[in-house]
Design an enzyme around this catalytic site. Structure first.
Site, PDB file in Angstrom:
ATOM      1  N   TYR A 232       0.686  -1.149 -11.783  1.00  0.00           N
ATOM      2  CA  TYR A 232      -0.305  -1.654 -11.116  1.00  0.00           C
ATOM      3  C   TYR A 232      -1.280  -2.382 -11.947  1.00  0.00           C
ATOM      4  O   TYR A 232      -2.582  -2.479 -11.763  1.00  0.00           O
ATOM      5  CB  TYR A 232      -1.024  -0.653 -10.233  1.00  0.00           C
ATOM      6  CG  TYR A 232      -0.442   0.175  -9.153  1.00  0.00           C
ATOM      7  CD1 TYR A 232       0.839  -0.411  -8.828  1.00  0.00           C
ATOM      8  CD2 TYR A 232      -0.813   1.056  -8.630  1.00  0.00           C
ATOM      9  CE1 TYR A 232       1.431   0.211  -7.460  1.00  0.00           C
ATOM     10  CE2 TYR A 232      -0.402   1.962  -7.569  1.00  0.00           C
ATOM     11  CZ  TYR A 232       0.984   1.362  -7.120  1.00  0.00           C
ATOM     12  OH  TYR A 232       1.606   1.948  -6.009  1.00  0.00           O
TER      13      TYR A 232
ATOM     14  N   HIS B  13       9.035   5.547  -8.922  1.00  0.00           N
ATOM     15  CA  HIS B  13       8.303   4.897  -8.034  1.00  0.00           C
ATOM     16  C   HIS B  13       9.367   4.163  -6.703  1.00  0.00           C
ATOM     17  O   HIS B  13       9.023   4.105  -5.583  1.00  0.00           O
ATOM     18  CB  HIS B  13       7.957   3.412  -8.657  1.00  0.00           C
ATOM     19  CG  HIS B  13       6.646   2.684  -7.882  1.00  0.00           C
ATOM     20  ND1 HIS B  13       5.556   2.150  -8.771  1.00  0.00           N
ATOM     21  CD2 HIS B  13       6.242   2.695  -6.737  1.00  0.00           C
ATOM     22  CE1 HIS B  13       4.703   1.768  -7.909  1.00  0.00           C
ATOM     23  NE2 HIS B  13       4.916   2.197  -6.789  1.00  0.00           N
TER      24      HIS B  13
ATOM     25  N   GLN C 111       6.087   9.673  -1.611  1.00  0.00           N
ATOM     26  CA  GLN C 111       5.030   8.571  -1.269  1.00  0.00           C
ATOM     27  C   GLN C 111       5.831   7.603  -0.408  1.00  0.00           C
ATOM     28  O   GLN C 111       6.747   6.766  -0.987  1.00  0.00           O
ATOM     29  CB  GLN C 111       4.398   8.169  -2.535  1.00  0.00           C
ATOM     30  CG  GLN C 111       3.210   7.424  -2.042  1.00  0.00           C
ATOM     31  CD  GLN C 111       2.458   6.664  -3.165  1.00  0.00           C
ATOM     32  OE1 GLN C 111       2.249   5.855  -3.777  1.00  0.00           O
ATOM     33  NE2 GLN C 111       1.859   7.936  -4.045  1.00  0.00           N
TER      34      GLN C 111
END
Length: 279
Positions: A52, A108, A160
């Site tokens: 990020y 991720h 997530q």
């Protein structure tokens, strides 16, 4: 702020947290102030990732004097997800975040390295106290089944996934899987990354009507809807302190069954897609 147990982490975590994807595009001072305002309002679940950009450094500045209040999550990219690579990536995230541990560390998205490698790396870090729990992101049911087979029960803290009013695919199979196995479901991009309902649309007017009835905003109504089920969390991102406070207020918003039915009717989950949507 309402809190729920965060899967295998077995920690009470605020149901509405703070995401940080693209937060480095905001004015840095505003971004830090927004995160601090969110923390002060009870959104102590903060999510970031090594990919990020400058987000981890911004988070470090925001949590510098309140680290103990925060449930801090970061993510490793699949290209770093070998057993040794996970350890190196985690150390770099810890350095940028200026902390000695993560409360949860996530893969991720599914990648090229065997999950045995990645999970072994996570477990090494957990035993060393560098992370207190680990989880995954963007995992469909088949990926979750593989992770469970490798790790065993009571190890995966969360999954997530993309979840907003116009993208409810996870309700078909992913969310039921997480509920069955005690895995927290964290919805990212709850405002759709530019796809939030237009106020002039039929659905937008429905949200506005519900918001007015509760003295809140359509965005808060959306967050309340997305966290209406047990085991669900959401992590909206904002670079504005006022919006952070508005987001936090959604945790106290109780939608009635008729209101939930109205939202469900105007933003249907649609058919199950062949592949899990992700950003």
């Amino acid at each position: 702020m309402q809190a729920r147990s965060f899967g295998a982490a077995r920690r009470p975590v605020s149901i509405i947290g703070q995401g940080t994807w693209h937060i480095d595009r905001s004015d840095r001072g505003d971004a830090v102030a927004a995160l601090r305002a969110g923390i002060d309002a009870g959104m102590t679940h903060i999510d970031t990732a090594e990919m990020y950009g400058d987000a981890e450094a911004i988070v470090a500045e925001a949590i510098g004097d309140c680290r103990e209040e925060v449930f801090l999550v970061s993510k490793v990219v699949p290209g770093n997800a070998t057993r040794r690579g996970v350890a190196r990536a985690c150390e770099e995230s810890l350095r940028r975040l200026r902390t000695d541990r993560l409360d949860s560390y996530l893969l991720h998205w599914p990648g090229q390295y065997p999950l045995e490698e990645t999970i072994a790396g996570f477990e090494d870090l957990r035993r060393a106290g560098k992370i207190l729990s680990w989880g995954v992101s963007n995992f469909d049911v088949e990926d979750l089944d593989r992770a469970l087979a490798v790790a065993g029960p009571d190890r995966i803290a969360c999954n997530q996934v993309l979840y907003h009013l116009n993208e409810r695919a996870i309700e078909h199979a992913v969310l039921p899987w997480c509920e069955k196995h005690g895995v927290a479901m964290v919805g990212y991009s709850p405002f759709g990354s530019g796809d939030f309902p237009d106020p002039a649309s039929v659905g937008g007017r429905v949200l506005e009507g519900i918001a007015q009835a509760h003295g809140t905003t359509p965005h808060a109504v959306a967050l309340a809807f997305l966290t209406r089920m047990a085991g669900t969390f959401t992590i909206p991102k904002t670079g504005r302190p006022a919006r952070a406070i508005e987001n936090a207020a959604a945790a106290d918003l109780h939608l009635g069954s008729a209101e939930i039915a109205m939202i469900d009717a105007h933003f249907p989950r649609g058919p199950r897609p062949r592949m899990l949507p992700m950003l």
